[in-house]
Design a protein around this motif. Structure first.
Motif, mmCIF file in Angstrom:
data_model
loop_
_atom_site.group_PDB
_atom_site.id
_atom_site.type_symbol
_atom_site.label_atom_id
_atom_site.label_comp_id
_atom_site.label_asym_id
_atom_site.label_seq_id
_atom_site.Cartn_x
_atom_site.Cartn_y
_atom_site.Cartn_z
ATOM 1 N N THR A 245 98.696 43.869 -27.455
ATOM 2 C CA THR A 245 97.411 43.699 -26.774
ATOM 3 C C THR A 245 96.323 43.212 -27.717
ATOM 4 O OG1 THR A 245 97.983 45.443 -25.188
ATOM 5 C CG2 THR A 245 95.649 44.884 -25.407
ATOM 6 N N ALA A 246 96.381 43.675 -28.957
ATOM 7 C CA ALA A 246 95.364 43.282 -29.945
ATOM 8 C C ALA A 246 95.574 41.861 -30.459
ATOM 9 C CB ALA A 246 95.382 44.256 -31.108
ATOM 10 N N GLY A 247 96.692 41.216 -30.083
ATOM 11 C CA GLY A 247 96.953 39.852 -30.530
ATOM 12 C C GLY A 247 97.297 39.746 -32.000
ATOM 13 N N ARG A 248 97.873 40.810 -32.564
ATOM 14 C CA ARG A 248 98.165 40.820 -33.996
ATOM 15 C C ARG A 248 99.509 40.182 -34.342
ATOM 16 N NH1 ARG A 248 96.948 46.737 -33.566
ATOM 17 N NH2 ARG A 248 94.696 46.978 -33.813
ATOM 18 N N LEU A 249 100.316 39.893 -33.342
ATOM 19 C CA LEU A 249 101.690 39.476 -33.593
ATOM 20 C C LEU A 249 101.927 38.049 -33.119
ATOM 21 C CD1 LEU A 249 103.459 42.705 -32.274
ATOM 22 C CD2 LEU A 249 102.957 42.132 -34.657
ATOM 23 N N ASP A 250 102.735 37.315 -33.862
ATOM 24 C CA ASP A 250 103.221 36.015 -33.408
ATOM 25 C C ASP A 250 104.595 36.241 -32.794
ATOM 26 O OD1 ASP A 250 101.046 34.419 -34.279
ATOM 27 O OD2 ASP A 250 101.776 34.618 -36.347
ATOM 28 N N LEU A 251 104.618 36.383 -31.464
ATOM 29 C CA LEU A 251 105.838 36.751 -30.755
ATOM 30 C C LEU A 251 106.575 35.509 -30.269
ATOM 31 C CD1 LEU A 251 104.504 39.684 -28.544
ATOM 32 C CD2 LEU A 251 105.604 39.814 -30.781
ATOM 33 N N THR A 252 107.894 35.579 -30.311
ATOM 34 C CA THR A 252 108.716 34.502 -29.781
ATOM 35 C C THR A 252 109.757 35.075 -28.837
ATOM 36 O OG1 THR A 252 110.031 32.579 -30.372
ATOM 37 C CG2 THR A 252 110.418 34.568 -31.646
ATOM 38 N N MET A 253 110.478 34.198 -28.176
ATOM 39 C CA MET A 253 111.539 34.580 -27.259
ATOM 40 C C MET A 253 112.846 33.959 -27.735
ATOM 41 S SD MET A 253 110.211 36.507 -24.982
ATOM 42 C CE MET A 253 108.571 37.135 -25.414
#
Length: 268
Positions: A245-253
């Motif tokens: 939620t805080a946008g701290r992560l660079d998430l991928t799929m």
């Protein structure tokens, strides 16, 4: 679509998070899908079967593309997210257990379906049977084993936690019959099914706001099962959701592998 398993559904279309997941997957993958469907020649008058449609985005695009002379059939074992006034046909159908719908099709398309279907060989055979000579099958499925990470850049504790929870989610999928290395097999399976002109490519976002939405919805949907299986604690899940939620992560799929081939005979 919903995914059957021995004790109910792992990612149930009836849950609130399913709508959030569908929206995020549409944002991530619709441009890829539409590019492939355009490239194989979908046009006015085509008859199209969208298998395991889940949400209306792809069949609605197909209906607009094929026009009033075309036919678009969207099937799923749970059609709860389909609008009652959809500009295409909607039918409850289990592609792995039932015969294909009546008629033959110029296009059969399924996205993120067969990975989760233990009877995937029967489902694939049904889709090939439904093609008319010269018709095109386009299959798009994930390969979580090819790229298993949630955060490619595992540089801190938040990223390590994200990757551990992703491993837990994959474990739940595997226990319910998902083939986590399925996507890479699509070209071979299409050739073995007798299709010609087989080709494939792959896509995955490295970071995107839609990845954050999809990750949060999926983890919330699986949280009870993750805790029950001893794969995560409630505190770890809350910490991870706060990080997302805080946008701290660079998430991928996982990579989405798209493969397509044509049934011999006929022609457009």
């Amino acid at each position: 679509m919903t995914h059957a398993n021995g004790d109910g559904y792992l990612l149930d279309n009836q849950q609130t998070e399913a709508g959030q997941r569908f929206g995020a997957m549409s944002e991530l993958f619709d441009p890829v899908t539409f590019r492939h469907l355009t490239a194989v020649g979908v046009t006015e008058g085509w008859h199209c079967w969208e298998v395991g449609a889940g949400s209306p985005g792809v069949p609605a695009w197909l209906a607009a593309r094929t026009g009033p002379a075309g036919r678009v059939l969207a099937t799923d074992i749970d059609t709860v997210w389909m609008p009652p006034d959809a500009p295409f046909e909607v039918v409850r159908h289990d592609v792995a257990a039932e015969e294909p719908p009546p008629g033959t099709f110029d296009l059969v398309h399924a996205r993120l379906v067969l990975l989760h279907v233990p009877e995937r060989a029967a489902a694939l055979a049904a889709m090939v049977r439904a093609l008319r000579p010269g018709g095109v099958l386009v299959l798009e499925d994930a390969d979580p084993a090819l790229q298993p990470l949630c955060c490619l850049d595992e540089h801190g504790p938040a990223e390590r936690l994200a990757n551990r929870l992703r491993r837990g989610s994959r474990e739940l999928l595997a226990r319910r019959g998902a083939d986590l290395a399925f996507g890479r097999t699509l070209p071979r399976l299409l050739r073995e099914a007798g299709l010609t002109d087989v080709a494939a490519d792959a896509y995955f976002p490295v970071t995107s706001p839609a990845c954050d939405t999809l990750e949060a919805a999926t983890v919330r949907q699986l949280r009870g099962r993750l805790v029950e299986a001893g794969l995560a604690t409630e505190a770890e899940i809350e910490e991870h959701l706060a990080n997302v939620t805080a946008g701290r992560l660079d998430l991928t799929m996982a990579p989405l592998i798209s493969a397509w081939g044509r049934k011999p005979g006929g022609g457009h």
